[in-house]
Design a protein around this motif. Structure first.
Motif, PDB file in Angstrom:
ATOM      1  N   ARG A  80       0.823  -1.215   0.000  1.00 56.14           N
ATOM      2  CA  ARG A  80       0.000   0.000   0.000  1.00 56.14           C
ATOM      3  C   ARG A  80       0.863   1.274   0.000  1.00 56.14           C
ATOM      4  NH1 ARG A  80      -4.707  -0.305   2.889  1.00 56.14           N
ATOM      5  NH2 ARG A  80      -3.791  -1.129   4.758  1.00 56.14           N
ATOM      6  N   GLU A  82      -0.615   4.315  -0.425  1.00 56.74           N
ATOM      7  CA  GLU A  82      -1.500   5.377   0.078  1.00 56.74           C
ATOM      8  C   GLU A  82      -2.831   4.725   0.438  1.00 56.74           C
ATOM      9  OE1 GLU A  82      -4.136   7.637  -1.797  1.00 56.74           O
ATOM     10  OE2 GLU A  82      -4.684   5.721  -2.670  1.00 56.74           O
ATOM     11  N   GLY A  83      -3.615   5.414   1.277  1.00 56.90           N
ATOM     12  CA  GLY A  83      -4.766   4.743   1.870  1.00 56.90           C
ATOM     13  C   GLY A  83      -6.078   4.849   1.105  1.00 56.90           C
ATOM     14  N   SER A  86      -7.298   1.933  -1.245  1.00 61.69           N
ATOM     15  CA  SER A  86      -7.690   0.725  -0.492  1.00 61.69           C
ATOM     16  C   SER A  86      -9.129   0.833   0.001  1.00 61.69           C
ATOM     17  CB  SER A  86      -6.798   0.547   0.750  1.00 61.69           C
ATOM     18  OG  SER A  86      -5.478   0.340   0.390  1.00 61.69           O
ATOM     19  N   TYR A 104      -8.623   5.249   9.234  1.00 59.32           N
ATOM     20  CA  TYR A 104      -7.631   4.171   9.228  1.00 59.32           C
ATOM     21  C   TYR A 104      -6.328   4.638   9.842  1.00 59.32           C
ATOM     22  CZ  TYR A 104      -6.642   6.726   4.879  1.00 59.32           C
ATOM     23  OH  TYR A 104      -6.430   7.714   3.958  1.00 59.32           O
ATOM     24  N   THR A 106      -2.373   3.128   9.251  1.00 60.55           N
ATOM     25  CA  THR A 106      -1.718   2.081   8.476  1.00 60.55           C
ATOM     26  C   THR A 106      -0.318   2.484   8.039  1.00 60.55           C
ATOM     27  OG1 THR A 106      -1.823   0.834   6.396  1.00 60.55           O
ATOM     28  CG2 THR A 106      -2.868   2.973   6.389  1.00 60.55           C
ATOM     29  N   GLN A 108       2.514   2.778   5.245  1.00 57.23           N
ATOM     30  CA  GLN A 108       2.457   2.969   3.796  1.00 57.23           C
ATOM     31  C   GLN A 108       3.884   2.888   3.270  1.00 57.23           C
ATOM     32  OE1 GLN A 108      -0.060   6.141   2.600  1.00 57.23           O
ATOM     33  NE2 GLN A 108      -1.682   5.301   3.856  1.00 57.23           N
ATOM     34  N   GLN A 124       0.333   6.367   8.377  1.00 54.40           N
ATOM     35  CA  GLN A 124      -0.657   7.424   8.156  1.00 54.40           C
ATOM     36  C   GLN A 124      -1.933   7.175   8.935  1.00 54.40           C
ATOM     37  OE1 GLN A 124      -2.135   8.761   4.264  1.00 54.40           O
ATOM     38  NE2 GLN A 124      -0.015   8.954   3.592  1.00 54.40           N
ATOM     39  N   GLY A 308      -4.957  12.226   4.556  1.00 51.22           N
ATOM     40  CA  GLY A 308      -4.011  11.388   5.285  1.00 51.22           C
ATOM     41  C   GLY A 308      -3.022  12.287   6.003  1.00 51.22           C
TER      42      GLY A 308
END
Ligand code: HAM
Length: 436
Positions: A80, A82-83, A86, A104, A106, A108, A124, A308
């Motif tokens: 991933r 960037e979020g 997803s 989220y 997560t 990255q 992020q 983000g």
């Protein structure tokens, strides 16, 4: 042979820094959950096409920075980068009810040139809202970002906003920008000047505005302004967003060059920078609206907006502003056992069950060594069980920190019956915490 090191551009987050990291996550979670956002946890890797199409073929992320690999089954996957893509892929797959308000946290992954505030793995926190076109939700997400950063104690925040137009008005603007760039081609930087198999600016004229090289920066003021080409609907949207920010008392400035690296943005874009960082990597968070992305990833037309924010970047800004110090202590009670470990084993268990953070030493260490560990643990109180205490059925309760107005900590030491000591300690710790 020297030991292994974490890969270039990555880092370990160890205590006490990890506690600050956790504070960011807790603060963010509290703020967005109170605004009706639910956590989304999705796979760390996807079909590479999700991110490639999501971020857009002209983005640096898709062109240069993805960690792409073929797995043992021959599928082309990517970690991933960037979020947003997803969450959108998950929405298209599961079709939860709209509006879909999500958040989220997560890691990255981007293959970038590591430098201060820019890493190959960063973390992020973000939100994505799907299904709402109303510009008031743009204001809501911007307010969440600013509110989160402020909650950490950050005061030096600069919010930039822009509108990227939409599919109605942007094509005419792009024509004008294309004409401008073609006319000034020889003045562009090496990357944006086309030549020898390089498409340069022709890849996507908007990327000209992401360029930080002096040649492109010098041309920027001469380029046509997207703001002058917005259709009435985009103008009204932008006006409602900025009016909303004013209504909430959130300071902002217009940045016509804020096109933000990904191909998916429509209408609102925004970014919060920290002047305290004093480096090129000073964006603490950024985002915008992406009304076409759900369709790009195979879903029905559905508007979206989100942002983000990089945790590492935010912690650097906290350092620069000297806010969010690491929490001082992690346990409140330390059990010192001089009777072979039985007392510490049971007491720590009972204390923890009663909600009192407690730790102990292991391995039958001396009184002196255990008290040293107790001190290092930051505990407020030591519970001491030696042979005398055990014989008398008591525990020695020794406050370890002086409370304002008191002196002679040892004088305040007392012996408490074993069966009462957990409750006694719970109350005492509460009092000491209140007095600290
Ligand atoms: P982004 O601007 O690429 O946007 O990243 C968001 C934030 O992540 C940046 O402002 C920065 O704080 C942090 N960040 C990005 N790259 C790095 C890096 N290499 N090292 C350290 N920190 C970094 C996005 O990723 C979009 N998905 C945001 C979004 C959500 N737009 C709409 N919804």
């Amino acid at each position: 042979m020297s030991g292994f090191q974490a890969p270039k551009g990555t880092h370990d987050v160890l205590p006490p820094e990890s506690a600050r990291f956790a504070s960011c996550v807790a603060s963010f979670a509290g703020i967005v959950e109170r605004a009706g956002y639910g956590l989304v946890v999705s796979p760390m890797f996807e079909d590479a096409a999700v991110f490639r199409r999501g971020a857009g073929e002209s983005s640096d992320v898709a062109r240069k920075e993805m960690y792409e690999f073929e797995d043992k089954g021959g599928d082309l996957l990517a970690l991933r980068p960037e979020g947003t893509a997803s969450v959108v892929r998950a929405y298209v797959q599961h079709r939860p009810l709209l509006p879909f308000k999500t958040w989220y946290v997560t890691p990255q992954f981007r293959y970038e040139q590591p430098q201060a505030g820019r890493y190959r793995q960063h973390h992020q926190l973000g939100v994505e809202v799907l299904g709402i076109e109303d510009p008031d939700v743009d204001v809501e997400v911007i307010a969440l970002l600013v509110g989160y950063l402020s909650s950490l104690g950050l005061a030096q925040l600069e919010l930039a906003v822009n509108s990227m137009g939409d599919r109605n008005c942007r094509p005419a603007y792009l024509e004008s920008l294309t004409h401008f760039l073609a006319t000034h081609e020889s003045e562009l930087c090496d990357e944006h000047r086309p030549g020898e198999g390089r498409p340069g600016w022709q890849l996507n004229p908007l990327r000209f505005f992401d360029c930080k090289r002096p040649e492109c920066l010098a041309l920027r003021p001469l380029a046509p302004r997207l703001g002058d080409w917005l259709c009435d609907a985009c103008k009204a949207h932008h006006a409602r967003v900025t009016e909303g920010l004013d209504a909430l008392g959130i300071g902002w400035h217009q940045d016509d060059a804020l096109v933000r690296g990904f191909d998916y943005y429509t209408r609102t874009t925004f970014e919060v920078a920290s002047p305290a960082l004093g480096t090129a990597q000073n964006a603490l968070g950024g985002g915008g609206r992406y009304d076409g992305l759900v369709e790009t990833l195979g879903g029905p037309p559905t508007p979206g907006v989100g942002f983000g924010s990089g945790i590492e970047r935010v912690l650097l800004a906290c350092d620069a502003e000297a806010v969010l110090p690491p929490p001082q202590r992690s346990v409140e009670v330390f059990v010192v056992d001089l009777v072979g470990g039985d007392a510490a084993r049971l007491l720590t268990h009972e204390l923890r069950a009663a909600g009192v953070p407690a730790d102990r030493a292991f391995g039958g260490r001396s009184m002196k060594a255990q008290l040293k560990l107790a001190d290092r643990s930051g505990a407020l109180v030591a519970l001491i069980v030696g042979p005398e205490e055990r014989a008398a059925g008591v525990v020695t309760v020794r406050p370890l920190r002086a409370v304002a107005g008191e002196d002679g900590q040892r004088d305040r030491q007392q012996q408490v019956p074993r069966q009462l000591v957990v409750e006694h300690t719970r109350v005492l710790v509460g009092q000491l915490r209140a007095a600290a």
